[in-house]
Design an enzyme around this catalytic site. Sequence first.
Site, PDB file in Angstrom:
ATOM      1  N   GLU A  98       0.988  -1.221   0.024  1.00  0.00           N
ATOM      2  CA  GLU A  98      -0.019  -0.033  -0.066  1.00  0.00           C
ATOM      3  C   GLU A  98       0.990   1.358   0.001  1.00  0.00           C
ATOM      4  O   GLU A  98       0.514   2.232  -0.658  1.00  0.00           O
ATOM      5  CB  GLU A  98      -1.014   0.072   1.226  1.00  0.00           C
ATOM      6  CG  GLU A  98      -2.123  -0.997   1.088  1.00  0.00           C
ATOM      7  CD  GLU A  98      -1.691  -2.461   1.618  1.00  0.00           C
ATOM      8  OE1 GLU A  98      -0.659  -2.661   2.080  1.00  0.00           O
ATOM      9  OE2 GLU A  98      -2.525  -3.284   1.760  1.00  0.00           O
ATOM     10  N   PHE A 140     -12.059  -6.542  13.918  1.00  0.00           N
ATOM     11  CA  PHE A 140     -10.966  -7.167  12.959  1.00  0.00           C
ATOM     12  C   PHE A 140     -10.693  -6.275  11.750  1.00  0.00           C
ATOM     13  O   PHE A 140     -11.409  -5.391  11.365  1.00  0.00           O
ATOM     14  CB  PHE A 140     -11.683  -8.484  12.256  1.00  0.00           C
ATOM     15  CG  PHE A 140     -10.365  -8.908  11.199  1.00  0.00           C
ATOM     16  CD1 PHE A 140      -9.138  -9.591  11.758  1.00  0.00           C
ATOM     17  CD2 PHE A 140     -10.814  -9.000   9.846  1.00  0.00           C
ATOM     18  CE1 PHE A 140      -8.164 -10.041  10.819  1.00  0.00           C
ATOM     19  CE2 PHE A 140      -9.674  -9.499   9.024  1.00  0.00           C
ATOM     20  CZ  PHE A 140      -8.585  -9.973   9.544  1.00  0.00           C
ATOM     21  N   GLN A 141      -9.204  -5.790  11.700  1.00  0.00           N
ATOM     22  CA  GLN A 141      -8.693  -4.693  10.910  1.00  0.00           C
ATOM     23  C   GLN A 141      -9.501  -3.483  10.993  1.00  0.00           C
ATOM     24  O   GLN A 141      -9.450  -2.584  10.233  1.00  0.00           O
ATOM     25  CB  GLN A 141      -8.920  -5.411   9.451  1.00  0.00           C
ATOM     26  CG  GLN A 141      -8.129  -6.501   9.168  1.00  0.00           C
ATOM     27  CD  GLN A 141      -7.862  -7.015   7.774  1.00  0.00           C
ATOM     28  OE1 GLN A 141      -8.665  -6.493   7.094  1.00  0.00           O
ATOM     29  NE2 GLN A 141      -6.941  -7.428   7.453  1.00  0.00           N
ATOM     30  N   LYS A 175     -17.578  -0.283   5.459  1.00  0.00           N
ATOM     31  CA  LYS A 175     -18.082  -1.286   4.375  1.00  0.00           C
ATOM     32  C   LYS A 175     -19.480  -1.290   4.269  1.00  0.00           C
ATOM     33  O   LYS A 175     -20.007  -1.568   3.198  1.00  0.00           O
ATOM     34  CB  LYS A 175     -17.555  -2.837   5.045  1.00  0.00           C
ATOM     35  CG  LYS A 175     -17.779  -3.865   3.704  1.00  0.00           C
ATOM     36  CD  LYS A 175     -17.220  -5.228   4.257  1.00  0.00           C
ATOM     37  CE  LYS A 175     -17.366  -6.256   3.010  1.00  0.00           C
ATOM     38  NZ  LYS A 175     -16.612  -7.326   3.435  1.00  0.00           N
ATOM     39  N   MET A 234      24.489   8.000   3.183  1.00  0.00           N
ATOM     40  CA  MET A 234      24.216   9.524   3.950  1.00  0.00           C
ATOM     41  C   MET A 234      24.488   9.513   5.353  1.00  0.00           C
ATOM     42  O   MET A 234      25.097  10.329   5.831  1.00  0.00           O
ATOM     43  CB  MET A 234      22.870  10.023   3.580  1.00  0.00           C
ATOM     44  CG  MET A 234      22.615  11.620   3.874  1.00  0.00           C
ATOM     45  SD  MET A 234      23.938  12.465   3.154  1.00  0.00           S
ATOM     46  CE  MET A 234      22.883  13.266   1.978  1.00  0.00           C
TER      47      MET A 234
HETATM   48  C1  TPP Z   1      12.358   5.152   5.780  1.00  0.00           C
HETATM   49  C2  TPP Z   1      13.532   5.634   5.896  1.00  0.00           C
HETATM   50  N1  TPP Z   1      14.432   5.192   7.040  1.00  0.00           N
HETATM   51  C3  TPP Z   1      15.576   5.816   7.305  1.00  0.00           C
HETATM   52  C4  TPP Z   1      15.898   7.006   6.865  1.00  0.00           C
HETATM   53  C5  TPP Z   1      17.122   7.697   7.194  1.00  0.00           C
HETATM   54  N2  TPP Z   1      18.191   7.440   6.170  1.00  0.00           N
HETATM   55  C6  TPP Z   1      18.387   8.704   5.173  1.00  0.00           C
HETATM   56  S1  TPP Z   1      19.592   8.443   3.886  1.00  0.00           S
HETATM   57  C7  TPP Z   1      19.699   6.946   4.664  1.00  0.00           C
HETATM   58  C8  TPP Z   1      20.707   6.090   3.819  1.00  0.00           C
HETATM   59  C9  TPP Z   1      20.349   5.814   2.581  1.00  0.00           C
HETATM   60  O1  TPP Z   1      21.315   4.718   2.019  1.00  0.00           O
HETATM   61  P1  TPP Z   1      21.027   4.210   0.497  1.00  0.00           P
HETATM   62  O2  TPP Z   1      19.759   3.850   0.051  1.00  0.00           O
HETATM   63  O3  TPP Z   1      22.176   3.105   0.327  1.00  0.00           O
HETATM   64  O4  TPP Z   1      21.615   5.510  -0.231  1.00  0.00           O
HETATM   65  P2  TPP Z   1      23.126   6.313  -0.251  1.00  0.00           P
HETATM   66  O5  TPP Z   1      23.053   7.386   0.884  1.00  0.00           O
HETATM   67  O6  TPP Z   1      24.232   5.290   0.151  1.00  0.00           O
HETATM   68  O7  TPP Z   1      23.134   6.826  -1.629  1.00  0.00           O
HETATM   69  C10 TPP Z   1      19.012   6.418   5.558  1.00  0.00           C
HETATM   70  C11 TPP Z   1      19.083   5.230   6.555  1.00  0.00           C
HETATM   71  C12 TPP Z   1      15.105   7.468   5.748  1.00  0.00           C
HETATM   72  N3  TPP Z   1      15.168   8.554   5.257  1.00  0.00           N
HETATM   73  N4  TPP Z   1      14.060   6.887   5.429  1.00  0.00           N
END
Ligand code: TPP
Length: 564
Positions: free
Chosen positions: A50, A112-113, A162, A473
Amino acid sequence: MKMTGAKMVTESLKNEGVEVVFGYPGGAIMNVYDEIYKQTHFEHILTRHEQAAIHAAEGYAKATGKVGVSIVTSGPGFTNAVTGLADAYMDSIPLVVITGQVPTTIIGTDGFQEIDAVGISRPCTKHNYLVNKLEDLPRIIKEAFHIASTGRPGPVHVDIPKDITAEVGDYIYPKEVNLPTYKPTVNYNKKQLKRAMQAISKAKKPLLYIGGGAILSNCAYEIRELAEKLNIPAVETLMARGVMGHTNPLLLGMLGMHGEYAANMAAHETDLLISLGARFDDRVTGRLDEFAKKAKVIHVDIDPASIAKLVHTNFPIVGDLKVTVQGMIDSIGEFEFNDYTNWVALLQDYRVQHPLAFKDSDVKIKPQWPIVRVGELVGDNAIISTDVGQHQMWSAQFYPFSYPRQWNTSGGLGTMGFGLPGAMGVAKARPDKVSINFTGDGSILMNIQELMTCVEQKLPVINIILNNNYLGMVRQWQTMFYENRLSETDLSAQPDFVKLVEAFGGIGYRVTTKKEFDEALKDAMEKKVVAMIEVIVDRNEEVLPMVPNGHALNEMMLLGDNDE
Ligand SMILES: Cc1ncc(C[n+]2csc(CCOP(=O)(O)OP(=O)(O)O)c2C)c(N)n1
């Protein structure tokens, strides 16, 4: 005409001209799905999660400017969709999200749900409804589309129990909405506009600060005209990429935490900041009390609540950006403007002295290189989506965006997992373009199941994984600000991405040289099936420039600052 509530839903979507719905069925929404089966007016795309249904609708909405539509069931179907709702809310994306709810007789019994969907969606939607009576249903759907797409756009949630979708009643779809308390101000106040134009005419260092509102209000070309007629330089936020067009000499690039030197310095030195549909996000402003400190501020926004929320505004203008910018252009003849040539030249000189750059290498592929390369090879033919992380910032920095709606990213919420479903929505909306998703090895696994939807629907999304074996990052922050303690960011344990995409029925490439990359991209574009190009990149590259948290925009770390 008499019909069930479920049929009223599909009829109303037909009346709104909806062409595509992204969704996922379940118990509480089954009556509606039964009607979806019978109708022929819109296509339904079954995503595999979703959250992805919402992101796909966002991608569709961003690429077309139309309202994106999703339908999901109650309970876990709805809670899975919440991240998408929050994402769309933060980026002001027009969506109508319809959810099933347990029957009215069960609401409040922990059925439920059952979940309090409107309670949960309230802080992450522009507006929401629980339909209590069948007779309200057509009006509510009409209002939902109106609210989603007018004023400051946003997601509107309609929760339908529903029993209401089973009930039969008279169907009359209203021709107009009547919402006395909801009347967005489209037309600007003439006196306010005049004062703002006077301020521009007297400024010595004016700067256009362009936000995502410029895309939402379809006024990129008006903004270009304004900038060019007055010779005012411009900076774009992450969400506004594509507004000015990368070849425009007045564009100084993106500003903010990972903005260009010239753009950040322009904001630091301007004496009149002209904010057009931007909201002064902390990733843009850096230390707020230092942001554009020397400047008076003109703030144009459709949302009065945005104006002066974060910075003192000398010249507020509430109105639709397109209408207002056109008004500004029309009034140019009434004023005598200063000559900004020296100011523009100074900023262009900054760009030459500190260009956006990276140290390319032929030994390892630098992660910025595939982005630049796609720009060279596909350019305007591509619509670029991203996930969240370093790859997202490099895409925003280095892709040569030429036009609005060429860029689809999760800005406000920063949602990893946005890229693939977002790019899927783009592929559906714009089959004439190549839908490319720049992603990370972390992000891609967050909605990887959508490869199946792409295969089933023949949506040829090209996913380019810039694989650095890290949550890059976060790793960058750990390196810079946590003495290199790499807590839980090593992603050395990885699936075989090529086999993974093949298992779903797509094609995969593992690339370690520039030549292989070119070949893979060409092949993927020819084959027109969902693809994954895994590029093994230099693990330790950093996104620069960078304004460290809590610093001012002129305190950027630049390329070379970290060199021994
Ligand atoms: C759902 C979610 N969880 C955690 C984060 C925190 N976060 C921001 S950037 C990042 C790392 C992303 O890693 P990757 O997709 O391998 O990309 P890269 O930075 O290596 O290009 C994280 C964990 C986020 N933005 N979104």
